[in-house]
Design an enzyme around this catalytic site. Sequence first.
Site, PDB file in Angstrom:
ATOM      1  N   HIS A   1       4.910  -9.164  22.705  1.00  0.00           N
ATOM      2  CA  HIS A   1       3.530  -8.360  23.675  1.00  0.00           C
ATOM      3  C   HIS A   1       2.314  -7.306  23.720  1.00  0.00           C
ATOM      4  O   HIS A   1       3.287  -6.628  22.716  1.00  0.00           O
ATOM      5  CB  HIS A   1       4.733  -7.205  24.923  1.00  0.00           C
ATOM      6  CG  HIS A   1       5.252  -8.586  25.840  1.00  0.00           C
ATOM      7  ND1 HIS A   1       6.418  -8.989  25.844  1.00  0.00           N
ATOM      8  CD2 HIS A   1       4.574  -9.618  26.941  1.00  0.00           C
ATOM      9  CE1 HIS A   1       7.158  -9.954  26.459  1.00  0.00           C
ATOM     10  NE2 HIS A   1       6.134 -10.052  27.050  1.00  0.00           N
TER      11      HIS A   1
ATOM     12  N   TRP B   1       6.550  -4.822  19.577  1.00  0.00           N
ATOM     13  CA  TRP B   1       8.358  -5.101  18.699  1.00  0.00           C
ATOM     14  C   TRP B   1       8.846  -6.537  19.416  1.00  0.00           C
ATOM     15  O   TRP B   1      10.210  -6.388  19.586  1.00  0.00           O
ATOM     16  CB  TRP B   1       9.175  -4.154  18.396  1.00  0.00           C
ATOM     17  CG  TRP B   1       7.767  -2.420  17.649  1.00  0.00           C
ATOM     18  CD1 TRP B   1       7.522  -2.678  17.165  1.00  0.00           C
ATOM     19  CD2 TRP B   1       7.434  -2.152  18.814  1.00  0.00           C
ATOM     20  NE1 TRP B   1       6.781  -1.890  16.671  1.00  0.00           N
ATOM     21  CE2 TRP B   1       6.720  -1.260  17.852  1.00  0.00           C
ATOM     22  CE3 TRP B   1       8.078  -0.856  19.640  1.00  0.00           C
ATOM     23  CZ2 TRP B   1       6.689   0.170  18.155  1.00  0.00           C
ATOM     24  CZ3 TRP B   1       8.263   0.039  19.908  1.00  0.00           C
ATOM     25  CH2 TRP B   1       7.090   0.949  19.660  1.00  0.00           C
ATOM     26  N   HIS B   2       7.933  -7.430  20.405  1.00  0.00           N
ATOM     27  CA  HIS B   2       8.757  -8.520  20.722  1.00  0.00           C
ATOM     28  C   HIS B   2       8.596  -9.634  19.993  1.00  0.00           C
ATOM     29  O   HIS B   2       8.198 -10.885  21.022  1.00  0.00           O
ATOM     30  CB  HIS B   2       8.992  -8.565  22.334  1.00  0.00           C
ATOM     31  CG  HIS B   2       8.940  -7.710  23.181  1.00  0.00           C
ATOM     32  ND1 HIS B   2       8.884  -7.337  24.357  1.00  0.00           N
ATOM     33  CD2 HIS B   2      10.264  -6.394  22.566  1.00  0.00           C
ATOM     34  CE1 HIS B   2       9.172  -6.283  24.589  1.00  0.00           C
ATOM     35  NE2 HIS B   2      10.447  -5.956  23.921  1.00  0.00           N
ATOM     36  N   GLN B   3       8.272 -10.044  18.468  1.00  0.00           N
ATOM     37  CA  GLN B   3       7.949 -10.956  18.187  1.00  0.00           C
ATOM     38  C   GLN B   3       8.907 -12.120  18.520  1.00  0.00           C
ATOM     39  O   GLN B   3       9.802 -12.453  18.341  1.00  0.00           O
ATOM     40  CB  GLN B   3       8.027 -10.560  16.349  1.00  0.00           C
ATOM     41  CG  GLN B   3       7.479  -9.205  15.770  1.00  0.00           C
ATOM     42  CD  GLN B   3       7.486  -7.901  16.085  1.00  0.00           C
ATOM     43  OE1 GLN B   3       8.843  -7.927  16.186  1.00  0.00           O
ATOM     44  NE2 GLN B   3       7.712  -7.244  15.458  1.00  0.00           N
TER      45      GLN B   3
END
Length: 562
Positions: A332, A481-483
Amino acid sequence: MHDGLDDIGNIRQAVLEDHAARVRENQQELAAQLEKRFDYIVCGAGTSGCVVASRLGADLGVRVLVLEAGGTDELELVTDPDRWPMTLGSELDWGFVAEPNPRLNGRAIPYSMGKVLGGGSSVNVSTWSRGHRADWDFYASEVGDAAWGYSAVLEQYRRRIEAYVGHADPDHRGTGGNVHVQQVIDPSPFALAFLAGAESVGLKRYPNANGRLMEMPRGCALVDETVCHGRRRSIFRSYLHPRMIQPNVTVLTGALVRRIRFEGLRATGVEFEFRGRRIRAEATQEIVLSLGAIHTPKLLMQSGVGDEVELNRFGIPVVQPLPGVGRGLHDHVSFGVIFENADQRPAPGPRSQTACFWKTDATLDAPNFYAYTKQGPTMTAENAARLHPPKDSWTMVIGMRPRSRGSVHLTGSEPSAPVRIDANYLGEPEDLRDLEAGLRTVRDIACSAPMKPFTGQEVVPGTSSPGELEQFLRDGLGTFWHQSGTARMGRDAMSVVDGRLRVHGLEGLRIADASILPRVTTGNTMAPCVVIGEQAAAFLKRAQSDGGVERVPARFRSWESS
């Protein structure tokens, strides 16, 4: 009555301290007398890995080794959920940085990921967001397996995962699972006004953020969080830590996995560094990679699984050619919209009490935007230098699911060689248009009648000029930080795992982390990663009950056409 509550709290603390002491003693003994053969090896004690290891370790006859490169979570920086911003750039952060991006005016985005027991669940904002109905049904269609569909996953949340504390919602929420989830306690006047404002512009308010809201095209609710008695309750603490007093579960910290070892097309063990030594461990059943969307593809490639051209460039012998390894990276993207405070102010603190979801394109099957709020200005250094936001302000932090996809690449064959991350933000022109459309909804909420006591002038971006908005976004875009997506599940030539999370064409090797997601879920990814861990454990147990490692096709064409 107050003394009675204090006594209960003291008893609870004593029990926790006794368990922690027993865990330390047991794990020190297991590490000192480290075995060389295990039934399962789980690489990574992040969110998904903790779930897998705990579920497998429930059988005392099954030996499980967990390898975590990070260290202990027994730190105030972890246990206090309000300190999460201080973990960024700390020893608890892998400290990745994406390549400079010309579409972001040359900026290189910090790409933090947790390096600690619990992974992201030990350093994140503690928000519990389960993913939208359409997300899970999309995954099911990608792999042709109803086990990934919304109905099946909802049952997982209700019956195995959640220990929900909030308004009763038996059709959607579970109360007997591992993960303590609670709604924000004592919402502030700002939070209630924000929800009223969102509802006034068409985002219906729901009783909780993970019930009916996650079946709708838009809406708002108070946040659900994994916080108990004001302390973080990570997935490590919810799942794996209780198992660490058992003799069959060995958890090593400071253990960096170097390579997967193969015999032909079967993964048989791993090589890792621990306390200055290079050690080999054998897995008689299977190996599970739960290293996250950056390190999982890195380890695969350095072990000979990936794009042949890239592997040949670094002299890595090819075990299994899979061109999709490391491709499909996305998360995101985020930016902040800042408003001056009016007469009343939001509650202090770095965690939002509210969540809003909406979509900017009616043809989408799920919301592509969400928003949280916080007191104080939040923006990049580049925009701060140009726009000078006042401290006396509040921020609506926006997340958007992008259309763009990036990639992860090797820079060398050795584990010490860093990866090269091309996040490719704004690689698809539609992303910029979507961001501008999402900004309109943000402004509508902030300027609504219920928000007037809190909202002064918009100061960032503070303009509607197309050129200035574009500069603001290119200078201000960041990450949530939603890799995800670098080892995605599917049935096409660019997928890496099948619906049972088995790496295509290999035996004894599965992946369980956000890298398997074909697209990032709606909202934060901690809860979906718990589902991934539960799914992986169930698949592994099923394979064991069927007589051992599942036999899977070894040739690329055999799984591509299945």
